[in-house]
Design an enzyme around this catalytic site. Structure first.
Site, short mmCIF file in Angstrom:
data_model
loop_
_atom_site.label_atom_id
_atom_site.label_comp_id
_atom_site.label_asym_id
_atom_site.label_seq_id
_atom_site.Cartn_x
_atom_site.Cartn_y
_atom_site.Cartn_z
N HIS A 62 -38.79 7.83 -105.58
CA HIS A 62 -38.68 6.99 -104.40
C HIS A 62 -37.53 7.43 -103.50
O HIS A 62 -37.57 7.21 -102.29
CB HIS A 62 -38.53 5.53 -104.80
N ASP A 63 -36.50 8.02 -104.08
CA ASP A 63 -35.41 8.55 -103.27
C ASP A 63 -35.80 9.88 -102.63
O ASP A 63 -35.65 10.06 -101.42
CB ASP A 63 -34.16 8.73 -104.13
N GLY A 75 -34.21 13.01 -98.00
CA GLY A 75 -34.76 13.48 -99.27
C GLY A 75 -33.95 13.00 -100.46
O GLY A 75 -33.57 11.82 -100.54
N ASP A 77 -31.09 12.44 -101.64
CA ASP A 77 -29.69 12.29 -101.24
C ASP A 77 -29.05 11.00 -101.73
O ASP A 77 -27.88 10.74 -101.45
CB ASP A 77 -29.56 12.38 -99.72
N SER A 79 -29.94 7.95 -100.83
CA SER A 79 -29.93 6.91 -99.81
C SER A 79 -30.50 5.59 -100.34
O SER A 79 -30.11 4.52 -99.87
CB SER A 79 -30.71 7.36 -98.57
N HIS A 186 -46.33 8.54 -115.38
CA HIS A 186 -47.02 7.28 -115.67
C HIS A 186 -47.33 7.12 -117.16
O HIS A 186 -47.70 6.03 -117.60
CB HIS A 186 -48.31 7.18 -114.86
N ASP A 192 -44.81 -3.97 -112.38
CA ASP A 192 -44.46 -5.39 -112.26
C ASP A 192 -45.08 -6.03 -111.04
O ASP A 192 -45.40 -7.21 -111.06
CB ASP A 192 -42.94 -5.56 -112.15
N THR A 206 -49.36 4.09 -124.87
CA THR A 206 -48.11 4.32 -125.60
C THR A 206 -46.98 4.52 -124.60
O THR A 206 -46.54 5.65 -124.37
CB THR A 206 -48.22 5.54 -126.53
N ASP A 211 -46.99 11.25 -123.55
CA ASP A 211 -48.15 11.90 -124.14
C ASP A 211 -49.29 11.98 -123.13
O ASP A 211 -49.13 11.63 -121.96
CB ASP A 211 -48.60 11.17 -125.42
#
Length: 356
Positions: A62-63, A75, A77, A79, A186, A192, A206, A211
């Site tokens: 996400h950053d 990018g 950084d 932020s 993933h 959530d 798992t 895996d």
């Protein structure tokens, strides 16, 4: 303007580390960060591939993806940490407030020796240290403090089409097969905010093991929702207690990505070997790698995993919705026992946490 072709050439020139840390003398910047790494390993992650680890890994993406040759952005950084009051209002960053609350105190504790950009990358690389089967991700230090928040609408959403996701990644130099490699995260992640009634719902059977199950599970015919139906970006899953993202399903069945997805479903070493370089490439977005220092010795080797690809109990080859047009999905053994009911991921605190 940031040169993405130069970035690709530099990433390809950097060898991906798979062995245990070497014996060279650590550069000064790496020595300064040794106590930070030790603190994170012991007191944030605590030797577990748990919710704090999942959140820190999500934070890398996400950053770093917050950059575009069209609208700008810094990018990788940091932020999202420094300007969290702005970036946490972005819809795509929903749920990251609890991740920042979890990791933020560690940054504040060490901010005299580490910038927020380096902190996000270091924590993300260390997050995999206790995840069996995960690759050892390289870490480079020396990022300058971020100058401004990332622009909004740069983080792909689970309800985006595959065309939109591929186009967004192409803007920063990523090929479709590299998107699939990044989605290996993933295998140890949960959600959530897609269905807020069931926080900590894993994407995989798992969620503490890196895996291939996520790549198998998404190809199985969906038959149920773990919580409520009708949530944007969610499709029916095949295993009770797991959540299936619409974007994962569509990428698994798109002709540009389906065969890579299927390869990963039965080849753990291949999946791990492709994830590391893709994350390294993310970590260089907005940066000049020639001005950074390789501190990968700070990252421990995760535990090994002898992965045997299997269908979940009660699932068989006939339940697979395959889409690779050049190779048939192999017939795998089925795990014994009753149908699975996967438990939620224990949260790092009492609040809802990551969507990593």
């Amino acid at each position: 303007m940031f040169n993405f072709n130069k970035l690709l050439a530099l990433v390809l020139a950097v060898p991906f580390v798979v062995a245990a840390p070497g014996k060279r003398a650590l550069p000064a910047i790496c020595q300064r960060l040794e106590p930070v790494a030790a603190d994170l390993l012991e007191n944030l992650f605590g030797g577990e591939c748990g919710d704090s680890a999942h959140g820190a890994l999500r934070l890398i993406f996400h950053d770093a993806i917050g950059i575009s040759p069209i609208v700008g952005g810094g990018g990788a950084d940091g932020s999202i940490v420094t300007f969290n009051a702005t970036e946490l209002t972005f819809e795509a960053n929903d749920g990251l407030d609890d991740v920042i609350a979890d990791v933020g105190p560690f940054f504040l504790k060490h901010q005299d020796v580490i910038t927020s950009g380096d902190f996000v990358q270091l924590a993300g690389a260390l997050s995999l240290a206790a995840c069996p089967g995960a690759p050892r991700v390289q870490f480079f230090a020396g990022r300058e403090p971020p100058k401004a928040p990332s622009p909004n609408f740069l983080v792909p959403e689970p309800f985006n089409t595959t065309d939109q996701i591929i186009e967004r990644f192409a803007q920063v130099g990523f090929e479709p097969h590299e998107i699939v490699a990044l989605l290996s995260s993933h295998s140890i992640a949960g959600a959530d905010t897609v269905d807020p009634t069931i926080p900590g719902t894993p994407f995989d059977t798992t969620p503490s093991v890196y895996d291939t199950n996520i790549f198998i599970d998404v190809l199985l015919k969906g038959t149920l929702f773990p919580g409520t139906a009708g949530n944007q970006g969610e499709l029916m899953t095949a295993v009770n207690g797991t959540l299936r993202l619409q974007s994962d399903f569509e990428i698994a069945h798109d002709p540009r990505t389906a065969c890579t997805w299927q390869e990963f479903a039965t080849n753990q070493p291949l999946m791990a070997s492709k994830f590391g370089p893709a994350v390294l490439k993310l970590s260089f977005l907005g940066q000049d790698p020639e001005r950074l220092t390789d501190c990968s010795e700070l990252i421990p080797q995760p535990p090994a995993l002898k992965d045997v690809p299997e269908f979940p109990p009660g699932q068989f080859l006939s339940d697979i919705q395959a889409s690779c047009d050049v190779a048939r999905f192999p017939d795998l053994p089925t795990q014994p026992g009753p149908p699975l009911d996967v438990a939620p991921i224990p949260q790092a605190d009492s609040d809802d946490e990551d969507d990593s």
